[in-house]
Write a protein that holds these residues in place. Structure first.
Motif, PDB file in Angstrom:
ATOM      1  N   VAL A 126      53.602  34.365  48.590  1.00  0.00           N
ATOM      2  CA  VAL A 126      52.912  35.313  48.341  1.00  0.00           C
ATOM      3  C   VAL A 126      52.161  35.378  49.601  1.00  0.00           C
ATOM      4  N   GLY A 142      44.544  34.375  41.636  1.00  0.00           N
ATOM      5  CA  GLY A 142      45.610  35.104  41.442  1.00  0.00           C
ATOM      6  C   GLY A 142      45.430  36.558  41.796  1.00  0.00           C
ATOM      7  N   PHE A 143      44.059  37.106  41.136  1.00  0.00           N
ATOM      8  CA  PHE A 143      43.735  38.455  41.599  1.00  0.00           C
ATOM      9  C   PHE A 143      43.591  38.595  42.881  1.00  0.00           C
ATOM     10  N   SER A 144      43.132  37.792  43.856  1.00  0.00           N
ATOM     11  CA  SER A 144      42.774  37.785  45.209  1.00  0.00           C
ATOM     12  C   SER A 144      43.977  37.732  46.119  1.00  0.00           C
ATOM     13  N   SER A 145      44.916  36.718  45.422  1.00  0.00           N
ATOM     14  CA  SER A 145      46.147  36.699  46.442  1.00  0.00           C
ATOM     15  C   SER A 145      47.239  37.952  46.044  1.00  0.00           C
ATOM     16  N   ASN A 146      46.976  38.639  44.848  1.00  0.00           N
ATOM     17  CA  ASN A 146      47.654  39.690  44.614  1.00  0.00           C
ATOM     18  C   ASN A 146      47.246  40.984  45.558  1.00  0.00           C
ATOM     19  N   HIS A 147      46.282  40.995  46.360  1.00  0.00           N
ATOM     20  CA  HIS A 147      46.045  41.966  47.177  1.00  0.00           C
ATOM     21  C   HIS A 147      45.981  41.467  48.663  1.00  0.00           C
ATOM     22  N   THR A 186      50.842  40.115  52.871  1.00  0.00           N
ATOM     23  CA  THR A 186      52.100  39.086  52.953  1.00  0.00           C
ATOM     24  C   THR A 186      52.295  39.037  54.344  1.00  0.00           C
ATOM     25  N   ASN A 227      40.887  33.198  49.489  1.00  0.00           N
ATOM     26  CA  ASN A 227      41.997  32.034  48.738  1.00  0.00           C
ATOM     27  C   ASN A 227      41.679  30.628  49.070  1.00  0.00           C
TER      28      ASN A 227
END
Length: 158
Positions: free
Chosen positions: A70, A124-129, A132, A150
């Protein structure tokens, strides 16, 4: 310190010399479980604590995968994430001690469950945005947007 003084400090008599330890841990575990089962509130607290340990252990084992897949960072960031998780665990324990004021406080169990759920969803929501990275170190990680979030959510999760 003289050698005789050091030897005197090492020797200690057992507090209960006739205490025996069970040789069959499975039978002893079953006796303890039966005893706990007799008091439903104690059984529910034991299940809740075991659930917290299970969630934390499962999450802890996934931190290297989370970092690689991620975040895309190097091993230095894994160490930083583990430190954040550890600091969050220590601060959470101190907070529970302060909130319970030295008493057994079952009301903290739902509070902890809600906190872990909210922090996990936020991570989860923070790492989704999170954009990478490509196997970068600490400085590019800190320069990335949402990196501090994060770390915060990682600490709040534990």
């Amino acid at each position: 310190m003289a050698e005789s003084e050091a030897n005197a400090l090492i020797k200690a008599s057992p507090p209960t010399p006739k205490l025996s330890t069970p040789w069959n841990p499975l039978a002893h575990t079953m006796r303890v479980m039966y005893s706990v089962w007799q008091t439903p509130s104690v059984f529910y607290y034991m299940i809740a604590i075991s659930w917290f340990w299970l969630i934390s252990a499962a999450f802890l084992t996934q931190i290297p995968n989370f970092n690689h897949d991620v975040l895309g960072s190097s091993g230095e960031v894994v160490t930083l994430l583990l430190c954040s998780f550890t600091v969050g665990t220590a601060l959470g324990s101190l907070l529970c001690k302060w909130l319970s004021r030295g008493r057994i406080e079952p009301g903290l169990v739902p509070l902890g469950a809600i906190g872990i759920t909210c922090a996990g969803l936020a991570l989860g929501f923070s790492s989704n945005h999170f954009r990478t990275l490509s196997n970068t170190g600490l400085i590019p990680f800190f320069n990335s947007p949402r990196s501090y979030f994060n770390l915060l959510y990682m600490a709040l999760f534990s």
